[in-house]
Design an enzyme around this catalytic site. Structure first.
Site, PDB file in Angstrom:
ATOM      1  N   ASP A  61     -38.898   3.904  29.377  1.00 12.27           N
ATOM      2  CA  ASP A  61     -37.902   4.904  28.984  1.00 12.27           C
ATOM      3  C   ASP A  61     -36.575   4.194  28.737  1.00 12.27           C
ATOM      4  O   ASP A  61     -35.544   4.540  29.317  1.00 12.27           O
ATOM      5  CB  ASP A  61     -37.768   5.983  30.072  1.00 12.27           C
ATOM      6  N   ASP A 201     -26.593   8.929  36.042  1.00  5.85           N
ATOM      7  CA  ASP A 201     -27.655   9.600  35.311  1.00  5.85           C
ATOM      8  C   ASP A 201     -28.146  10.820  36.096  1.00  5.85           C
ATOM      9  O   ASP A 201     -28.336  10.754  37.313  1.00  5.85           O
ATOM     10  CB  ASP A 201     -28.792   8.570  35.175  1.00  5.85           C
ATOM     11  N   GLU A 243     -23.427  12.533  34.276  1.00  6.01           N
ATOM     12  CA  GLU A 243     -24.211  13.252  33.282  1.00  6.01           C
ATOM     13  C   GLU A 243     -24.699  14.524  33.967  1.00  6.01           C
ATOM     14  O   GLU A 243     -25.584  14.472  34.827  1.00  6.01           O
ATOM     15  CB  GLU A 243     -25.421  12.422  32.828  1.00  6.01           C
TER      16      GLU A 243
HETATM   17  C1  GLC Z   1     -30.982  10.829  31.354  1.00  3.95           C
HETATM   18  C2  GLC Z   1     -30.834   9.790  30.274  1.00  3.95           C
HETATM   19  C3  GLC Z   1     -32.099   9.723  29.480  1.00  3.95           C
HETATM   20  C4  GLC Z   1     -33.251   9.368  30.407  1.00  3.95           C
HETATM   21  C5  GLC Z   1     -33.304  10.333  31.590  1.00  3.95           C
HETATM   22  C6  GLC Z   1     -34.228   9.837  32.651  1.00  3.95           C
HETATM   23  O1  GLC Z   1     -31.105  12.101  30.854  1.00  3.95           O
HETATM   24  O2  GLC Z   1     -29.724  10.071  29.485  1.00  3.95           O
HETATM   25  O3  GLC Z   1     -32.014   8.798  28.437  1.00  3.95           O
HETATM   26  O4  GLC Z   1     -34.455   9.418  29.729  1.00  3.95           O
HETATM   27  O5  GLC Z   1     -32.049  10.503  32.199  1.00  3.95           O
HETATM   28  O6  GLC Z   1     -33.609   8.789  33.378  1.00  3.95           O
END
Ligand code: GLC
Length: 554
Positions: A61, A201, A243
């Site tokens: 990822d 995150d 985030e």
């Molecule tokens: C957040 C990141 C994304 C990632 C996810 C899992 O949403 O922005 O890119 O896939 O977390 O860590």
């Protein structure tokens, strides 16, 4: 608390190591390559770099599946290269913040490996387990359409484990004090190596209660305070940028009513309504979003952005609003993702129309908050929809018209370089744009310079000005006796407006910050003006004595 609010007027640039600059010809970007590009970034005017995850990872990822929090993935270099890099950033006056991905680990992480092998392992309780398949296993997927479930059976463990994201990303049991202590240790480690903070995150999921019996997770906000205390004890000016795609009514829980939780959050609410405004030319819902997200503690700040490394999530819009954005910017199913968003880059969404790109960026730079740019957007890079999911907007940076866009000497870059057509590296690249004074790159550099000269936007309070036209959005910022007015015409035709900018008893001249087209007040103290299609203006209120006032204020 000891604080330094540098982030209030920073210009943040986000990049992924893998696709920025490859120095050793293996097709993968690295710290040495990035370091060589610091002059470019410094020249652009950015003041802070946000690095996507670069720790050891199986990269299923894009690195958001970490297998060792205390190391640099060998593809990117070594810890030594990292410290060289942060030192070079310091010399350039650029701060570094890094992704902190601690909601989950990779399933390859030794902690998970130990946990799954042995029910008595001390790491067993670092993850979230169930003996039987939980009733809500088919709910709460973050990547619907791709991710089938949030609980997966693990044969070795003879149990089910919880994963909010993909199944190779087992959630950490973040309520466990031992896990919390480890999270602090990870932050302390990177702070010691020179970072100024973290893009945290998935914050709502980190602080949520987790478990097979949890039907409605509750957020444990106290955790945010302990994170903030810790980073600031270690480094007074450290930043936590969350985030958290949440509703405005929860904003203060995340910032902390006393400003004691996250310093910054991305403003997802404004982001989505901004795209609606660009799609529909109706500024009303954007104004509502701005006002709804206005309350925040003095030290709190929004991150303003257009596109990032993920899809453009439109989940907070009403159904008709979302449809309007899809129709305008992502009509084809292949452009959409996870039933809620658009996966394209900005320039293709706006048809590479320079007027619309400037409008969008001018808005981003002048909305309440700190601007966050995504690498490549400064030259108007495109996307490659043949790549799966979000990878389409993560292609290598286009540096020049040399083979592989000057990104790598290898013939097999980690992701294909965009070649041919409107957005191919032959046409869109930094080297060519550097030589063209009218290029997107040089426009971006100029707008960043002007944004830095308007600290009112980062520090000040805003109000929405009446414009007599719903398609024209006007904001005024005031800070320390200085005022800035920004006006944006969302529509595809010219609009005539009358602007009333003044506070009580003021009849001010408006000094245009981007051209010589200043505005004098009429006999009623108002400013009639015509904005061209997608036109925008940045004004300083009063003008003549502004430098004087500012030097007094500083
Ligand atoms: C957040 C990141 C994304 C990632 C996810 C899992 O949403 O922005 O890119 O896939 O977390 O860590």
């Amino acid at each position: 608390m000891i604080e330094d609010l540098w982030y209030k007027n920073a210009v943040i640039y986000n990049l992924s190591l893998a696709t920025f600059m490859d120095s050793d010809g293996d097709g993968v970007g690295d710290f040495k390559g990035l370091q060589r590009r610091l002059d470019y970034l410094h020249g652009l005017g950015i003041t802070c770099l946000w690095l996507g995850p670069f720790q050891t990872s199986p990269m299923k990822d894009d690195g958001y599946d970490v297998a060792d929090y205390y190391n640099v993935d060998p593809r990117y270099g070594t810890l030594g290269d990292f410290v060289e890099f942060t030192h070079a950033c310091k010399q350039h006056g650029i701060r570094v913040i890094i992704d902190l991905v601690v909601n989950h680990t990779s399933d390859q992480h030794p902690w998970f490996q130990a946990a799954r092998k042995d029910p008595d392992s001390p790491y067993r309780d670092w993850y979230v387990w169930a003996d039987r398949k939980p009733a809500n296993a088919d709910e709460g997927m973050v990547f619907p359409g791709v991710q089938k479930t949030t609980w997966t059976h693990d044969r070795e463990a003879k149990a089910w484990y919880f994963h909010r994201f993909y199944k190779f990303q087992p959630d950490l049991n973040t309520s466990n004090p031992a896990v919390q202590a480890e999270l602090l240790k990870i932050m302390g480690f990177w702070i010691q190596l020179g970072v100024s903070g973290f893009r945290m995150d998935a914050v709502p999921f980190i602080i949520a209660t987790k478990g097979p019996d949890v039907t409605t997770p509750t957020e444990q906000f106290g955790m945010l305070r302990s994170f903030r205390e810790f980073v600031q004890w270690r480094r007074g000016d450290a930043l936590l940028l969350a985030e958290a795609n949440i509703l405005p009514e929860d904003d203060l829980e995340y910032f902390g009513h006393d400003g004691d939780r996250c310093h910054m959050m991305f403003n997802f609410q404004v982001n989505q309504h901004l795209f609606y405004a660009l799609a529909s030319a109706d500024g009303g819902p954007l104004i509502d979003a701005l006002l709804a997200t206005k309350p925040r503690p003095h030290s709190g700040q929004w991150g303003s952005f257009l596109r990032n490394h993920d899809e453009l999530d439109l989940g907070r819009l009403t159904e008709p609003q979302r449809q309007a954005v899809f129709d305008a910017f992502g009509p084809d199913k292949s452009m959409q993702l996870y039933d809620r968003g658009i996966r394209r880059r900005l320039a293709p969404m706006l048809n590479a129309d320079r007027r619309r790109l400037e409008l969008a960026y001018s808005l981003m730079f002048t909305l309440p908050g700190t601007p966050v740019i995504r690498y490549g957007d400064e030259i108007g890079m495109g996307d490659d929809l043949s790549l799966p999911e979000r990878n389409c907007a993560r292609t290598p940076m286009q540096w020049s018209d040399e083979p592989q866009a000057g990104f790598t000497k290898s013939d097999t870059p980690i992701l294909p370089v965009i070649s041919g057509g409107v957005f191919g590296y032959e046409r869109v690249n930094a080297a060519a744009q550097r030589r063209d004074p009218e290029s997107m790159l040089n426009w971006t550099e100029r707008i960043i310079r002007m944004r830095k000269e308007c600290p009112e936007i980062g520090w000040g309070d805003f109000r929405v000005l009446k414009t007599t036209c719903p398609e024209v959005l006007a904001l005024r910022y005031d800070w320390r006796n200085n005022g800035v007015v920004v006006v944006h015409n969302l529509s595809d035709g010219p609009r005539e407006i009358t602007l009333d900018v003044d506070g009580e008893g003021e009849t001010s001249r408006l000094v245009n910050l981007l051209s010589n087209d200043h505005s004098e007040p009429d006999s009623k103290g108002r400013h009639p003006m015509v904005l061209e299609a997608y036109g925008y203006r940045w004004f300083r209120v009063g003008g003549l004595d502004y430098l004087m006032k500012r030097s007094e204020a500083l």
